[in-house]
Each structure stands twice: as structure tokens, then as C-alpha cells.
Design a protein around this motif. Structure first.
Motif, mmCIF file in Angstrom:
data_model
loop_
_atom_site.group_PDB
_atom_site.id
_atom_site.type_symbol
_atom_site.label_atom_id
_atom_site.label_comp_id
_atom_site.label_asym_id
_atom_site.label_seq_id
_atom_site.Cartn_x
_atom_site.Cartn_y
_atom_site.Cartn_z
ATOM 1 N N THR A 13 0.825 -1.206 0.000
ATOM 2 C CA THR A 13 0.000 0.000 0.000
ATOM 3 C C THR A 13 0.861 1.258 0.000
ATOM 4 O OG1 THR A 13 -1.680 -1.206 1.250
ATOM 5 C CG2 THR A 13 -1.900 1.177 1.155
ATOM 6 N N GLY A 17 1.146 4.138 -2.904
ATOM 7 C CA GLY A 17 0.983 5.565 -2.624
ATOM 8 C C GLY A 17 2.188 6.379 -3.074
ATOM 9 N N SER A 157 -6.552 2.229 -4.543
ATOM 10 C CA SER A 157 -5.303 2.986 -4.607
ATOM 11 C C SER A 157 -4.627 2.825 -5.963
ATOM 12 C CB SER A 157 -4.351 2.528 -3.497
ATOM 13 O OG SER A 157 -4.913 2.758 -2.224
ATOM 14 N N PHE A 161 -4.354 6.233 -7.786
ATOM 15 C CA PHE A 161 -3.025 6.781 -7.584
ATOM 16 C C PHE A 161 -1.992 6.280 -8.593
ATOM 17 C CE2 PHE A 161 -4.650 6.877 -3.058
ATOM 18 C CZ PHE A 161 -5.018 8.206 -3.140
#
Length: 374
Positions: A13, A17, A157, A161
Motif C-alpha cells: 500500500t 501511494g 489505490s 493513484f
């Protein structure tokens, strides 16, 4: 094992990010943007005026209201805002005293802020329903529910992202979508099922299925001369301030892959889980028997999952279908429309991807079951 898994999830994760931040930082900034929004409470409706044009066919209603700004630099200030309505329920905001709304600042000649009502404030309700979903997942699924939330967070995500920033940089949507789907599938399966034969076969089945479905969609998109610009939002991409030359047909392909990913993972993990349970119950099952069982299980799944995908797209186009029927539009004319053929290709190609996920998962699981007879 759980500590190792949680550590892996946190690392993945954070990596997503970080990578997403790097990608997003390179996106060219536009010359124009959305006006800044403020949450506000309607304190008083001061004035309502009604103007009619073209013998009453067009009605413009203007409300002048006092609102209390609830955030940012104007917090707790009571200002005057204007609410314009045209008689179209799709765009009009019928506000009442006590409503929580959003307002935006419009520039004026004199440099003073002019507030305009832009819509209802819905963020709180979005947070509530998402929170309800998370709570129910944890209560019903317990540890499995927590892992589901984590896998969903990783997938979201990756899309927001990684995928979106890369697309806004003008990169190939086909390669980006395949890469994002593959990473999302691998991470999700490891989180949900662990590092084992079940998760590996489900990964192969999912990725194989969506690639087959996406390839068919792309081929028929070319054959049917689909532009990828059937949706209004896609057309608006022509005018974004970054002036990026998108591959609109590729974006259509990417949308189909992302849309079918969840259903494909569902099909694949269901078959892999069922075969795992059968293997535990009867260790004498041969590879051929595992394939047969996997296909039989898949046959029961394929009908409902195909319905799920097709009905999801049909539900989204329900208003359009009603419009065509109301005007007695011939079926051939409906099918020849770019937007309709796009939805047909999207739903059918996605369903074909689900169908292929079944045998790919079954064969993958059987092949990984070494030591079994044929």
C-alpha cells in the motif's frame, strides 16, 4: 502468518501511494479548474423571482438566500447566495431553510466574492454508507472482512493513484489497464486466499479471463468503428486544460477491463476455493476429475455472473432504453448508434471474459496439483 501478511499489505500500500505520488507530480497542470466549493447551511430564503420566456415555455426562477458558511476561511460567516433554477429537475436545486448545501465563489467586476448555490452537500451521506459497508464487512466476515477491506483499499489505490495519473500523462491505456488489473488481482488474491495453489490458480484465471474479454472488445471495437467517445464524459476529455491526446478506443478497452475485473476475480476464486475443498475431502481426485469438477461448478456460476454483468450495464442505460421505446425507434437504428454498440460490446465482451476465466482457473488448479493421475 497474519503479521507477515499485514506487513506485506502495508508495504504494498505504501509503495502504491509513493509510486502514485511520483506519477501525479508529473501531470501537467491545467490553465483552468473547478471553482472552490464551500459547505453551507441555508438560513433564510429572502427572495424568489419568476420570469417566463417564449409564452411560458421557458421559466427561470431565481432565489436569493442567506447561508452560513461552515468551513474554510469564511467559516461561520453569513453571506448572500443566488440559486438559479430553469424548471429542469435534473439540474435544479430546490432548497429549503435548514438544508446543508454547497456554494461556489464566482468572480465579479468589483472583486468582491459572489456566492452561487451549486448543489446539495452529500459527502456526509457518502461517508455514512461507506462506513456502514465497512462495519458490516467486519461484523459478518471478521478477519476475512478485514482482509476484504484491505484488498479493496489496495485496488482503489491502484486505480486512483497509479492508473489515473498514468492515463493523464498520456500513456497507453491498454498497457496501463492490463498492468493495474494484474497487480490488483495478485495483491487481492494473496490477501484474501494467502500464498497457495488456490490463489495462484485464481490469479491466472482472472488475468486470463479479462485479457481475453478485453481483446475481444478491442477487436470488435475496431470492426464496428467504435470511437470510444459515446459517453459525454469522454467527449469532455477533448477540452481538459492539460490538452492530452487520449487514445479513446484504448480508454474504452481499459474501462471494460476494470469493469469486469471484480466479477472475474469472483468467478475465479469461487472455482479455486471449491476445488480446494474437494481436494481436501478426496485426495485421490485426478487432474482430469478436478478439471471436470471445476467446469461443472463454473457452469452453475456462469449464468448468474453473466447476468450480473449484463444487467449492471443495462441498469445504467435504463433511461436511454425507455427513451428509445417511447419514440418507437427501430431496433436496427438503436443498435447502429455508437453508444448502444459500445454498451453491447462492453457487456458481451466482459461476459466472454468471465466464461474464459472458468476453464483457465480449472486447468490452472489441476496443473498445479502435481502427483495426481490423469
Amino acid at each position: 502468518m497474519r503479521k507477515i501478511l499485514l506487513t506485506l499489505i502495508i508495504i504494498v500500500t505504501m509503495s502504491i501511494g509513493f509510486i502514485g505520488t511520483c506519477f501525479a507530480s508529473d501531470i501537467p497542470e491545467g490553465n483552468a479548474g473547478m471553482p472552490e466549493m464551500y459547505k453551507a447551511k441555508v438560513m433564510k430564503i429572502k427572495q424568489t423571482t419568476r420570469q417566463e420566456y417564449q409564452e411560458g415555455n421557458i421559466v427561470l426562477i431565481t432565489q436569493v438566500v442567506d447561508v452560513q458558511i461552515l468551513e474554510k476561511e469564511y467559516k461561520n460567516e453569513i453571506v448572500e447566495a443566488v440559486n438559479n433554477m430553469s424548471g429542469n429537475p435534473a439540474y435544479d436545486i430546490d432548497i429549503k431553510e435548514g438544508d446543508i448545501i454547497t456554494v461556489a465563489i464566482e468572480p465579479t467586476e468589483y472583486g468582491e466574492p459572489s456566492f452561487v448555490v451549486t448543489g446539495y452537500e452529500r459527502t456526509g451521506y457518502a461517508i455514512q454508507i461507506i462506513g456502514l459497508f465497512i462495519i458490516l464487512l467486519i461484523i459478518i466476515g471478521r478477519w476475512k472482512g478485514i482482509k476484504s477491506i484491505l484488498s479493496l483499499g489496495v485496488t482503489i489505490s491502484l486505480v486512483f493513484f497509479v492508473m489515473i495519473p498514468l492515463l493523464l500523462k498520456g500513456m497507453n491505456p491498454i498497457l496501463v489497464s492490463i498492468g493495474v488489473c494484474a497487480i490488483a488481482t495478485v495483491v487481492t488474491m494473496i490477501i484474501i486466499a494467502g500464498w497457495n495453489k488456490k490463489s495462484f490458480s485464481a490469479m491466472i484465471g482472472t488475468v486470463g479471463g479479462i485479457i481475453v474479454g478485453g481483446t475481444i472488445a478491442y477487436i470488435y471495437g475496431i470492426l464496428a468503428h467504435l470511437s470510444g467517445l459515446s459517453a459525454q464524459e469522454a467527449q469532455m476529455l477533448y477540452y481538459i486544460p492539460q490538452q492530452i491526446a487520449f487514445d479513446y478506443r484504448g480508454l474504452l478497452f481499459a474501462g471494460i477491463l476494470i469493469g469486469a475485473l471484480g466479477a472475474a476475480m469472483d468467478v475465479s476464486i469461487s472455482i479455486a476455493s471449491a476445488l480446494t475443498e474437494l481436494s481436501h475431502k478426496d485426495e485421490k481426485l485426478t487432474q482430469k476429475q478436478l478439471i471436470t469438477h471445476g467446469m461443472n461448478i463454473g457452469k452453475d456460476i456462469m449464468g448468474t455472473m453473466s447476468n450480473t454483468l449484463i444487467l449492471a450495464y443495462t441498469g445504467g442505460a435504463l433511461s436511454m432504453i425507455l427513451l428509445f421505446v417511447a419514440y418507437n425507434t427501430p431496433l436496427s437504428s438503436i443498435i447502429n448508434l455508437d453508444i448502444i454498440m459500445t454498451e453491447i460490446v462492453r457487456s458481451i465482451a466482459g461476459s466472454i471474459g468471465l466464461l474464459f476465466a472458468i476453464p483457465i482457473t480449472a486447468f490452472s488448479y489441476a496443473i498445479m496439483s502435481r502427483g495426481r493421475g490423469c
